[in-house]
Enzyme design. Structure first.
Site, PDB file in Angstrom:
ATOM      1  CE  LYS A 118      -4.467   0.825   0.203  1.00 16.43           C
ATOM      2  NZ  LYS A 118      -5.517  -0.042  -0.382  1.00 16.43           N
TER       3      LYS A 118
HETATM    4  P1  NAD Z   1     -13.125   7.654  -2.714  1.00 16.06           P
HETATM    5  O1  NAD Z   1     -12.187   8.717  -2.279  1.00 16.06           O
HETATM    6  O2  NAD Z   1     -13.516   7.581  -4.137  1.00 16.06           O
HETATM    7  O3  NAD Z   1     -14.487   7.771  -1.866  1.00 16.06           O
HETATM    8  C1  NAD Z   1     -14.552   7.881  -0.481  1.00 16.06           C
HETATM    9  C2  NAD Z   1     -15.930   8.437  -0.148  1.00 16.06           C
HETATM   10  O4  NAD Z   1     -16.096   8.477   1.261  1.00 16.06           O
HETATM   11  C3  NAD Z   1     -16.152   9.865  -0.640  1.00 16.06           C
HETATM   12  O5  NAD Z   1     -17.476   9.972  -1.125  1.00 16.06           O
HETATM   13  C4  NAD Z   1     -15.997  10.696   0.622  1.00 16.06           C
HETATM   14  O6  NAD Z   1     -16.709  11.923   0.580  1.00 16.06           O
HETATM   15  C5  NAD Z   1     -16.594   9.744   1.628  1.00 16.06           C
HETATM   16  N1  NAD Z   1     -16.221  10.010   3.004  1.00 16.06           N
HETATM   17  C6  NAD Z   1     -15.016  10.360   3.512  1.00 16.06           C
HETATM   18  N2  NAD Z   1     -15.109  10.496   4.845  1.00 16.06           N
HETATM   19  C7  NAD Z   1     -16.391  10.218   5.178  1.00 16.06           C
HETATM   20  C8  NAD Z   1     -17.118  10.184   6.393  1.00 16.06           C
HETATM   21  N3  NAD Z   1     -16.542  10.469   7.561  1.00 16.06           N
HETATM   22  N4  NAD Z   1     -18.428   9.843   6.340  1.00 16.06           N
HETATM   23  C9  NAD Z   1     -19.012   9.556   5.170  1.00 16.06           C
HETATM   24  N5  NAD Z   1     -18.389   9.572   3.994  1.00 16.06           N
HETATM   25  C10 NAD Z   1     -17.100   9.904   4.006  1.00 16.06           C
HETATM   26  O7  NAD Z   1     -12.509   6.284  -2.192  1.00 16.06           O
HETATM   27  P2  NAD Z   1     -12.848   4.812  -2.684  1.00 16.06           P
HETATM   28  O8  NAD Z   1     -11.857   4.422  -3.702  1.00 16.06           O
HETATM   29  O9  NAD Z   1     -14.304   4.713  -2.966  1.00 16.06           O
HETATM   30  O10 NAD Z   1     -12.478   3.974  -1.377  1.00 16.06           O
HETATM   31  C11 NAD Z   1     -13.380   3.848  -0.279  1.00 16.06           C
HETATM   32  C12 NAD Z   1     -12.922   2.717   0.611  1.00 16.06           C
HETATM   33  O11 NAD Z   1     -12.868   1.508  -0.139  1.00 16.06           O
HETATM   34  C13 NAD Z   1     -11.531   2.879   1.216  1.00 16.06           C
HETATM   35  O12 NAD Z   1     -11.504   2.280   2.498  1.00 16.06           O
HETATM   36  C14 NAD Z   1     -10.646   2.082   0.273  1.00 16.06           C
HETATM   37  O13 NAD Z   1      -9.443   1.637   0.875  1.00 16.06           O
HETATM   38  C15 NAD Z   1     -11.572   0.931  -0.030  1.00 16.06           C
HETATM   39  N6  NAD Z   1     -11.252   0.207  -1.267  1.00 16.06           N
HETATM   40  C16 NAD Z   1     -11.230   0.872  -2.446  1.00 16.06           C
HETATM   41  C17 NAD Z   1     -10.963   0.140  -3.614  1.00 16.06           C
HETATM   42  C18 NAD Z   1     -11.001   0.791  -4.973  1.00 16.06           C
HETATM   43  O14 NAD Z   1     -10.962   0.058  -5.974  1.00 16.06           O
HETATM   44  N7  NAD Z   1     -11.120   2.101  -5.086  1.00 16.06           N
HETATM   45  C19 NAD Z   1     -10.692  -1.231  -3.537  1.00 16.06           C
HETATM   46  C20 NAD Z   1     -10.723  -1.863  -2.295  1.00 16.06           C
HETATM   47  C21 NAD Z   1     -11.009  -1.116  -1.161  1.00 16.06           C
END
Ligand code: NAD
Length: 429
Positions: A118
């Site tokens: 990561k």
């Molecule tokens: P992103 O930045 O696209 O979206 C995150 C979202 O969460 C945004 O809408 C943001 O406004 C919201 N957010 C942030 N803080 C918040 C809070 N306190 N309350 C409510 N909403 C809040 O990120 P993402 O890529 O969608 O990733 C989200 C999660 O999924 C992370 O934990 C990431 O590690 C995990 N993840 C992502 C992927 C991927 O392919 N992008 C794969 C596996 C895991």
């Protein structure tokens, strides 16, 4: 040239020998059940390589700012390191270390020949221009040039990054080595070797595990009420696919707050509304505003935390009313909250299973890139679904057979496969 204070770099310390209590507790619990040798457990508790680099950048106003960038490579026993790149103000070396370890178990659980890594930079991407973000990403990549590569470590998008950053990383790496290397990152644009289906992949994986978990309870997506925290890459894709499968999406949120509609939200219209309103959800016709705390406490069948870590803790776990919690985010449920949900009979679909769709399609993107044969979206989705459903079934069988919670069953499969590979390879020298 105006120099701003250096963002303090956190030196790797023995504290990172085991990334964090929670991650190590799950690892240790799996090791106990598997009767793992203490030496094997000690090796698996440690990241193999921890890199922190200094990223000096000239901002658009001429000021120089220095950021700290991390990359933690946990384990490459099964294959090259694989893991996302996070841009968020709360990024720390500790957090990146935990997420790297999670990636190791996730890849092994899904049967993908990768190890976990990561990366991340502590910054709020909304506060920097596109040009500044490009300079930050390119400098970060060139600082890591010897540590990444298609057979070494393959970054992907995570919170705060997207296909755009992956294209910059791919280009920077390629310019440094002198030829195009599409396989150095995944989640990149299709024009440079990205895979069809990658953008929706993590959300699609969430939809699949929710569908399978509901089916085990004799229910269908079409009869379910779902609440989603986070409306980014993962949350919005899961929301759309579940909505299209007939679920009522009662509420979704962003960091700035959320919205609720008792009859369900039209997610396609909401995506368009959010794009037109600077990513805001508030004011969407037919909805009322709701706080993130209220959202987590809504009565529903499935709660999907898809934002950040530690959203469901001892402070609010008693208010959770869902019968299924699907961890779309990494580590959204604290250790104590996980125990409380388990005691109440709530089905928790753990992150290493629930959000694995992204890394599965990243793997398929890498395979397509290495073979120079590119698939249509239908094939990508089919291959991904096969791997996710297979892993889901294996986890459920393990949970039933060993009479252990679903998360522990998933860890036992992931950790057990890595441990076996370590034993088979032996300890060098
Ligand atoms: P992103 O930045 O696209 O979206 C995150 C979202 O969460 C945004 O809408 C943001 O406004 C919201 N957010 C942030 N803080 C918040 C809070 N306190 N309350 C409510 N909403 C809040 O990120 P993402 O890529 O969608 O990733 C989200 C999660 O999924 C992370 O934990 C990431 O590690 C995990 N993840 C992502 C992927 C991927 O392919 N992008 C794969 C596996 C895991």
């Amino acid at each position: 040239m105006v120099l701003s204070p250096l963002v303090p770099l956190e030196a790797p310390s023995p504290a990172h020998i085991c990334p964090a209590d929670q991650a190590c507790s799950y690892l240790e619990a799996a090791a106990r059940e598997l009767h793992l040798d203490q030496g094997v457990l000690t090796i698996l508790s440690n990241p193999r390589k921890v890199v922190t680099v200094s990223i000096p950048i000239k901002l658009d106003n001429g000021e120089v700012r220095v950021f700290a960038g991390h990359r933690v490579q946990h384990c490459d026993i099964l294959g090259p390191y694989k893991g996302g790149t996070r841009y968020h103000p709360a990024v720390t070396l500790q957090e990146v270390s935990v997420l790297a370890m999670l990636m190791t178990w996730k890849c092994a659980l899904l049967g993908i020949p990768y190890g976990g890594a990561k990366g991340g930079i502590a910054l709020d991407p909304n506060r920097y221009s596109v040009n500044e973000l490009e300079r930050i990403t390119r400098r970060y990549t060139s600082e890591l040039i010897k540590d990444i590569g298609p057979s070494v470590d393959i970054p992907a998008p995570d919170v705060g990054t997207s296909a755009r950053e992956m294209a910059w990383m791919m280009d920077t790496y390629s310019m440094n080595v002198g030829h195009a290397v599409p396989g150095v990152v995944t989640g990149k644009p299709i024009s440079i070797g990205g895979s069809r289906g990658r953008e929706m992949a993590t959300g699609r994986g969430v939809m699949i595990v929710v569908r399978e978990a509901l089916a085990k309870q004799g229910r269908a997506i079409a009869d379910s009420r779902i609440v989603i925290q986070g409306f980014g890459n993962v949350g919005s894709a899961a929301a759309l696919l579940l909505h299209q499968a007939g679920a009522k999406i009662l509420a979704v949120s962003r960091g700035s707050g959320g919205i609720f509609a008792a009859d369900g939200l039209d997610i396609l219209a909401l995506k368009a509304y959010s794009a037109e309103h600077d990513k805001n959800l508030k004011g969407f016709p037919g909805s009322v505003p709701i706080s993130n705390a209220e959202l987590l406490a809504l009565p529903c069948d499935v709660l999907i935390p898809a934002a950040l870590e530690n959203q469901i803790t001892t402070d609010n776990v008693d208010q959770v009313k869902a019968s299924i919690v699907a961890e779309a985010a990494n580590g959204p449920v604290s250790l104590e909250a996980d125990r409380a949900l388990e005691a109440r009979g709530v089905t928790v679909l753990p992150d290493i299973l629930a959000n694995a769709g992204g890394v599965v399609v990243s793997y398929l993107e890498w395979v397509q890139g290495l073979s120079y044969v590119f698939w249509d979206e239908e094939r990508v989705n089919r291959e991904m679904e096969g791997l996710i459903v297979h892993a889901f079934q294996q986890v459920m069988e393990q949970s039933q057979m060993r009479q252990v919670p679903i998360r522990l069953a998933a860890y036992m499969l992931g950790v057990g496969r890595v441990a076996q590979a370590l034993i088979d390879r032996g300890l060098y020298p």
